[in-house]
Design a protein around this motif. Structure first.
Motif, PDB file in Angstrom:
ATOM      1  N   CYS A 132     -14.935 -63.130  24.984  1.00 19.72           N
ATOM      2  CA  CYS A 132     -13.872 -63.968  25.558  1.00 19.72           C
ATOM      3  C   CYS A 132     -12.635 -63.130  25.857  1.00 19.72           C
ATOM      4  O   CYS A 132     -11.973 -63.321  26.892  1.00 19.72           O
ATOM      5  N   LYS A 136     -10.985 -62.461  29.572  1.00 19.22           N
ATOM      6  CA  LYS A 136      -9.544 -62.655  29.767  1.00 19.22           C
ATOM      7  C   LYS A 136      -8.913 -61.439  30.444  1.00 19.22           C
ATOM      8  O   LYS A 136      -8.134 -61.579  31.395  1.00 19.22           O
ATOM      9  N   LYS A 140      -7.301 -61.130  34.214  1.00 20.75           N
ATOM     10  CA  LYS A 140      -5.927 -60.658  34.397  1.00 20.75           C
ATOM     11  C   LYS A 140      -5.861 -59.604  35.490  1.00 20.75           C
ATOM     12  O   LYS A 140      -4.990 -59.670  36.382  1.00 20.75           O
ATOM     13  N   SER A 161      -9.975 -72.856  28.283  1.00 24.02           N
ATOM     14  CA  SER A 161      -9.662 -71.540  27.734  1.00 24.02           C
ATOM     15  C   SER A 161      -9.419 -70.516  28.833  1.00 24.02           C
ATOM     16  O   SER A 161      -8.801 -69.475  28.599  1.00 24.02           O
ATOM     17  N   THR A 162      -9.887 -70.802  30.039  1.00 22.58           N
ATOM     18  CA  THR A 162      -9.954 -69.793  31.099  1.00 22.58           C
ATOM     19  C   THR A 162      -8.611 -69.273  31.601  1.00 22.58           C
ATOM     20  O   THR A 162      -8.544 -68.110  32.026  1.00 22.58           O
ATOM     21  N   LEU A 164      -5.901 -68.103  30.273  1.00 19.85           N
ATOM     22  CA  LEU A 164      -5.041 -67.219  29.488  1.00 19.85           C
ATOM     23  C   LEU A 164      -4.810 -65.873  30.173  1.00 19.85           C
ATOM     24  O   LEU A 164      -3.678 -65.389  30.249  1.00 19.85           O
ATOM     25  N   GLY A 165      -5.870 -65.270  30.709  1.00 19.07           N
ATOM     26  CA  GLY A 165      -5.698 -64.011  31.436  1.00 19.07           C
ATOM     27  C   GLY A 165      -4.840 -64.187  32.678  1.00 19.07           C
ATOM     28  O   GLY A 165      -4.095 -63.272  33.080  1.00 19.07           O
ATOM     29  N   TYR A 197     -10.307 -67.786  21.243  1.00 17.03           N
ATOM     30  CA  TYR A 197      -9.994 -68.215  22.606  1.00 17.03           C
ATOM     31  C   TYR A 197     -10.634 -69.562  22.930  1.00 17.03           C
ATOM     32  O   TYR A 197     -11.165 -69.772  24.012  1.00 17.03           O
TER      33      TYR A 197
END
Length: 362
Positions: A132, A136, A140, A161-162, A164-165, A197
């Motif tokens: 995970c 991320k 990013k 959760s996806t 965050l990056g 995550y």
């Protein structure tokens, strides 16, 4: 053929071209103002499944969306491009593989077992947290790649959760921004079920970014004690509009317009919108992973987003997550239309030409 030639030859009154990008638009990534990154990921889901299929369901439904939007009639001319590539396929495969490992952990926890006493499950948990984190970081870099080319970048999940990056990339590009979070859930759990995550931990993880100066949550109607404590520990950095409180205000005569004005007032100058589809009434998203009674309508959400677009705030991005298809095309249909509206919101707020609102005589 130039972009202008493509615009001249494209008929937005016909169904979209299924062999083209999202909404059947004929533009390349380079010709498109808005890049939408799909993340077909749902490793840590603990209830209903299917969010990893959301991007594909929205893509398929998008070809039937009428592009002559009342508020943004020329939005399609800007170009929206779904960034499907080998990395997308890799994420989907990893999601399937590691979701099976995660389910074993979830089953054990629900049976009252301790993961720490089971070396194989602990090893699986460590592997899941690692993959995970890898996804991320890859996301990013993808966001930064398009951002450096001057594109407006949006994210299409997958579970919650996806992003965050995505937020980490925005934090590299902006020193201070807030998040307008539309959801049934606070998502402030700390490493829910051991998953660093987790989809239920996205906003807790996001608050670890110092660049995020404000989190304004709207539509909340399901939370645990830990989440309340996290929110309260942040003091005025986290503002929560629960569904119960908002409905009570409307019953007392406060209008949705007044509520939207108040919500927007709490946001800092730069804003990201995070839209979990389960924030709406469940009949709009019957197959989403964690449905909760109550919520807001499609029209209420669109109105709030349009009010934000017309405000003095600067919208720097958005994500749409937790769309999970069922046996029919309904969830994908709703998701595709909300995604289109959010693209219009982003474009209009950034002074891109979307056309004049269509007004009908009475």
């Amino acid at each position: 053929m130039t972009k202008q030639e493509k615009i001249n030859s494209f008929d937005p009154s016909q169904p979209g071209l299924a062999d083209q990008s999202i909404y059947g638009l004929p533009f390349t990534a380079e010709e498109s103002e808005i890049i939408i990154i799909p993340v077909p990921w749902e490793v840590t889901v603990s209830y209903g499944a299917g969010a990893s299929d959301g991007p594909e369901a929205i893509l398929e439904a998008s070809f039937q969306v009428d592009l002559h939007h009342q508020e943004f009639p020329e939005l399609w001319k800007l170009g929206m491009y779904l960034d499907l590539n080998e990395q997308t396929a890799q994420w989907a495969e990893q999601s399937r593989n590691y979701k099976r490992l995660a389910q074993n952990i979830i089953d054990a926890l629900e049976s009252g077992e301790s993961i720490a006493n089971q070396p194989e499950l602990q090893a699986n948990l460590d592997d899941i947290n690692a993959v995970c984190a890898q996804m991320k970081d890859e996301l990013k870099q993808r966001v930064l790649y398009w951002g450096k080319q001057g594109k407006k970048v949006a994210l299409l999940g997958g579970d919650h959760s996806t992003p965050l990056g995505y937020y980490e990339a925005l934090a590299e590009m902006h020193n201070d921004f807030g998040i307008l979070h539309l959801d049934a859930h606070m998502d402030l759990r700390i490493a829910y079920e051991g998953f660093t995550y987790s989809h239920a931990s996205i906003m807790y993880n996001t608050l670890q970014l110092p660049q995020v100066s404000k989190l304004v949550q709207v539509g909340i109607r399901d939370f645990c004690k830990q989440e309340v404590e996290v929110a309260q520990s942040q003091e005025d950095r986290v503002v929560v509009y629960t569904d119960m409180d908002m409905k009570a205000e409307t019953f007392s005569g406060i209008t949705w317009q007044q509520q939207c004005d108040a919500i927007i007032t709490h946001l800092p100058q730069k804003v990201v919108v995070s839209f979990d589809i389960d924030g709406m009434y469940p009949w709009y998203c019957p197959n989403t992973g964690t449905p909760v009674p109550g919520g807001f309508s499609f029209e209420q959400a669109a109105y709030l987003l349009s009010k934000l677009a017309d405000s003095d705030k600067e919208i720097i991005g958005f994500d749409l997550v937790e769309v999970a298809p069922g046996e029919d095309d309904w969830d994908g249909n709703v998701g595709a239309r909300m995604l289109y509206h959010m693209c219009g919101m982003l474009a209009k707020n950034n002074n891109l030409p979307v056309g004049e609102r269509i007004v009908f005589g009475k």
